[in-house]
Enzyme design. Structure first.
Site, short mmCIF file in Angstrom:
data_model
loop_
_atom_site.label_atom_id
_atom_site.label_comp_id
_atom_site.label_asym_id
_atom_site.label_seq_id
_atom_site.Cartn_x
_atom_site.Cartn_y
_atom_site.Cartn_z
N ARG A 53 0.84 -1.21 0.00
CA ARG A 53 0.00 0.00 0.00
C ARG A 53 0.88 1.26 0.00
NH1 ARG A 53 -1.94 2.32 4.42
NH2 ARG A 53 -2.13 0.39 5.60
N TYR A 111 -15.56 15.61 -16.47
CA TYR A 111 -15.95 14.20 -16.45
C TYR A 111 -17.01 14.03 -15.36
CZ TYR A 111 -15.59 9.20 -15.56
OH TYR A 111 -15.88 7.87 -15.37
N ASP A 185 -6.77 17.47 -16.07
CA ASP A 185 -7.07 16.06 -16.35
C ASP A 185 -6.74 15.86 -17.84
OD1 ASP A 185 -8.25 13.63 -17.05
OD2 ASP A 185 -9.93 13.88 -15.64
N LYS A 210 -8.05 4.51 -19.58
CA LYS A 210 -8.44 4.87 -20.94
C LYS A 210 -7.25 4.68 -21.90
CE LYS A 210 -12.14 5.92 -18.62
NZ LYS A 210 -12.45 7.27 -18.15
C1 LIG Z 1 -12.79 7.85 -16.99
C2 LIG Z 1 -12.35 9.19 -16.62
C3 LIG Z 1 -12.09 9.51 -15.28
C4 LIG Z 1 -12.27 8.51 -14.16
O1 LIG Z 1 -11.38 7.46 -14.27
P1 LIG Z 1 -11.62 5.98 -13.68
O2 LIG Z 1 -10.39 5.25 -14.06
O3 LIG Z 1 -12.88 5.45 -14.29
O4 LIG Z 1 -11.78 6.15 -12.20
C5 LIG Z 1 -11.64 10.79 -15.01
N1 LIG Z 1 -11.50 11.73 -15.97
C6 LIG Z 1 -11.75 11.45 -17.27
C7 LIG Z 1 -11.57 12.50 -18.30
C8 LIG Z 1 -12.19 10.18 -17.64
O5 LIG Z 1 -12.47 9.92 -18.92
#
Ligand SMILES: *Cc1c(COP(=O)(O)O)cnc(C)c1O
Length: 396
Positions: A53, A111, A185, A210
């Site tokens: 962790r 998001y 992000d 992603k």
């Molecule tokens: C999917 C996504 C998230 C969240 O990510 P997870 O891996 O599903 O927790 C945050 N920001 C953007 C732009 C995303 O596409």
């Protein structure tokens, strides 16, 4: 020593030659040679892993790679921490930068999970989200002048689903001027297409679930920052104590995906541009959002801060929700799934899927109209994708 029972303790696997792939250290803890070594490691007098962790060698190797990718050509080094998901990366970063009484300046079209986090978790803790249009730099500056409790700016560029872009260099400049941390992000772009640190942004987060992984088989997120001490101390302590650590298996899968990142991103981008050009010609499509299309409102800005268009695009079908549903049901090649950035083409009709429980008025305010389709263009042969979209359009 005589074997006493059928319980045999294994020896640690030691290698005589190095494996070409990073090993998957599926272990929760690490043992010490003796108590003296344990004391030294716990007191940070000697480097060493303790408990997964806190840190795990597989995870550490992958996060170092991500820090290098995101700080490439920025002139300074960065540190990264992998978390168990994009949401845990975002929440850990926010918990590291904000306290009760502070405010976060952000945009309305984030998001969906991030907006929910701000409203359902952060706000009740006394951290106020202020939603504005971060493209409007005068408004940003006005808020920074009038709200001294703003301690952070958090944005997404290009934004979901309209692909509107924020001027990262100007935003970072305002952050510095008013002593406010900035975070972006960067999930839609990956460092192959856009590196916000290069424009002076302090922190980058990704859902590596992603594009960075790209194969839809691992869940993780990452926090990357130029202030290495802050990442290694303040953010790491939050990650360790909130338990938002990334499991080694997900980091290991992510690393395999990273090996093909440049290849995949180039193909995603070229395919998206070809698909956008095709859609623009259709009489059933009223609007196509793709940063690489001539005439796109933010095309110039995108050219400055993005190496190429991302694989994400959205378009508007003539007609309402019913048309969108007919279009989606006619598709045979594209997959209907609420994720993005996979090698496979994924399609989403927000009005009937991700945003079905949201008030139509609120949905429209955020640019999510009835006929809007979001496409995460994959890396398949682009003719297969276009043929399928043609099938969909014919049914509209
Ligand atoms: C999917 C996504 C998230 C969240 O990510 P997870 O891996 O599903 O927790 C945050 N920001 C953007 C732009 C995303 O596409």
């Amino acid at each position: 020593m005589q074997q006493q029972s059928l319980f045999v303790r294994e020896k640690a696997a030691r290698v005589s030659t190095r494996p070409t792939q990073i090993p998957l250290y599926a272990t929760s803890s690490f043992e010490f040679e003796n108590i003296e070594e344990g004391i030294q490691i716990f007191q940070k007098e000697k480097p060493g892993d303790v408990y997964s962790r806190y840190a795990n060698p597989t995870v550490t190797a992958v996060q170092e790679k991500l820090a290098q990718l995101e700080s490439y050509e920025t002139g300074s080094e960065a540190s990264a921490l992998l978390c168990g998901s994009g949401m845990s990366a975002i929440s850990t970063l926010l918990m590291s930068c904000l306290q009760k009484g502070d405010a976060l300046l952000t945009q309305a079209n984030l998001y969906g999970g991030t907006t929910e986090l701000l409203m359902k978790v952060m706000q009740p803790l006394g951290i106020e989200p202020i939603f504005i249009n971060l493209k409007n730099l005068q408004e940003v500056e006005h808020r920074l002048q009038t709200h001294s409790n703003i301690k952070m700016i958090f944005g997404e560029s290009p934004a979901n689903p309209t692909l509107a872009c924020i001027d990262l260099e100007a935003l970072a400049g305002l952050g510095r001027k008013y002593g406010v941390r900035t975070a972006i992000d960067n999930t839609f772009c990956t460092p192959f297409i856009q590196r916000p640190l290069r424009w002076g942004i302090d922190f980058v987060v990704h859902s590596t679930t992603k594009y960075l992984n790209g194969h839809g088989n691992s869940l993780a997120g990452v926090i990357i920052g130029r202030d290495q001490e802050f990442i290694r101390d303040t953010v790491w302590t939050r990650m360790k104590l909130l338990g938002t650590t990334c499991p080694p298996f997900d980091a290991w899968l992510l690393n395999i995906g990273l090996k093909t990142l440049p290849l995949r991103m180039q193909q995603h981008s070229a395919n998206a541009l070809a698909v956008a050009t095709f859609l623009k010609r259709s009489s059933k499509v009223t609007q196509v959002n793709c940063t690489g299309l001539p005439g796109f409102p933010d095309a110039e800005l995108a050219k400055k801060q993005m190496r190429m268009p991302t694989g994400m695009l959205s378009f508007e079908l003539k007609g309402g929700v019913e048309t969108g549903i007919r279009f989606m049901n006619a598709l045979q090649f594209c997959r209907l799934a609420p994720t993005l950035g996979d090698v496979d083409t994924l399609v989403l009709h927000p009005a009937s899927m991700s945003h079905i429980n949201i008030d139509r008025e609120v949905r429209l305010q955020n640019g999510i109209t009835d006929g809007l389709i979001r496409l995460s263009v994959g890396i398949e042969d682009v003719n297969d994708i276009i043929e399928d979209l043609e099938l969909g359009l014919r049914s509209c």
